[in-house]
Scaffold this active site. Sequence first.
Site, PDB file in Angstrom:
ATOM      1  N   GLY A 198      14.544 -10.912   2.329  1.00 27.02           N
ATOM      2  CA  GLY A 198      14.563 -10.390   0.960  1.00 27.02           C
ATOM      3  C   GLY A 198      13.481 -11.043   0.129  1.00 27.02           C
ATOM      4  O   GLY A 198      12.565 -11.665   0.679  1.00 27.02           O
ATOM      5  N   ASN A 199      13.552 -10.895  -1.173  1.00 27.83           N
ATOM      6  CA  ASN A 199      12.581 -11.550  -2.052  1.00 27.83           C
ATOM      7  C   ASN A 199      13.253 -11.942  -3.374  1.00 27.83           C
ATOM      8  O   ASN A 199      14.421 -11.653  -3.592  1.00 27.83           O
ATOM      9  CB  ASN A 199      11.350 -10.661  -2.272  1.00 27.83           C
ATOM     10  CG  ASN A 199      11.719  -9.333  -2.894  1.00 27.83           C
ATOM     11  OD1 ASN A 199      12.167  -9.286  -4.026  1.00 27.83           O
ATOM     12  ND2 ASN A 199      11.559  -8.248  -2.131  1.00 27.83           N
TER      13      ASN A 199
END
Length: 399
Positions: A207-208
């Site tokens: 993810g980020n």
Amino acid sequence: MLQGKKIILGITGSIAAYKAAILLRLLVKAGAEVKVVMTASAKDFVAPLTYSTLSKNPVYSEFSTADGSWNNHVELANWADFILIAPASANTIAKMANGLCDNLLLATYLSASCPVYVAPAMDREMYAHKATLANLEKLRTYKNIIIPAEDGELASGLHGEGRMAEPEHITAFLEKKNADSLRLKGKRALVTAGPTFEAIDPVRFIGNFSSGKMGIAIAEKLASEGAEVTLVHGPIHIENISKNIKSIAVTSAEEMRKACLQVFSKADITVMSAAVADFRPTQKATEKIKKVDAGLTLKLEHTVDILSELGKKKKAGQLLIGFALETNNEQKNAADKLKRKNLDAIVLNSMRSKGAGPGGDTNKITIIDKYNKVKHFELKPKTEVANDIVTYIISCLKK
Ligand code: CTP
């Protein structure tokens, strides 16, 4: 609805100040953010604490505060979408008509370029006096909008015109004006926000750090201008989002793609601010991957570039705006992206600008359009950046 509207509520010395508390509650209930500026004599009627509690904002009254800092009337005036002075006493109306500036409310009024609404409140003879009528007429020539006083029992015991309009009537008046002035009424908008998570196994993902704040602020601003907004968002918190925004929650890039494709063909405006993962594991393990001594190598594959796909499907009359988060060679990279993805404009933010990028509450953007016109903006709270982007969108639709 007054969803997302920023209102300065000016309260002056009148018994109707007690009704301003009810008015304030109604404005907040209608979705507005309200900051109260009161005159010294208004405090003789109702304590500031009433208004600060109801507005959840400090109440402004003096030019300077007890700790020696300055209440900036220019900042207050620029913050507001409009000013509402309710109750407006005969004294304040006379001062406004003649440009007097001996308190913070008058200074804010004189500094404002936004619409100003005035709801007079006074006794019958004062309201009917030629001086008051002339002052109100003068305010009309300044393009101030008068919400006429109503007929009924007055504090003096007399009957007649002079009572401040009922809070419900003032709110309805503002809602109607607001509905008439919405610049994106009848437009449909699609906004994406937040990260996407690409599953590695049942408990892990790639993810980020995107918080989705930028996309949410854009969706809110578009909705406050009357657009019918669908927000397709990754795993983020959206509890406080306006009820008139339709939200579709997704997790992965592929889910976001499918949701966008459903909505896009009918969207007049599309703003893709989500930080979509560019890669995903080629395979999602069905069971939790065990910690083994040999370590782990993940094999990744590209996700579909949703924005590029929408760029290919775009028809005349559809406005498509992308985002570019860059770390180097920013303007060139963003301009290339705009071309490659067939966009009308791209919003560039650089990781090198302090206070910009994912996670935080501020951003510093540059908008580049398909004619290579470049517009730089200052570092601002994301809500104000959203204003700039939506103002830009409205200017594009006018062309
Ligand atoms: N985007 C998208 N689908 C993807 C990746 C990105 O729709 N799979 C969109 C983003 O929402 C954004 C724009 O494309 O509006 C640019 O995203 P960015 O990550 O800056 O650029 P990329 O195209 O992914 O290129 P790179 O990572 O090489 O800079």
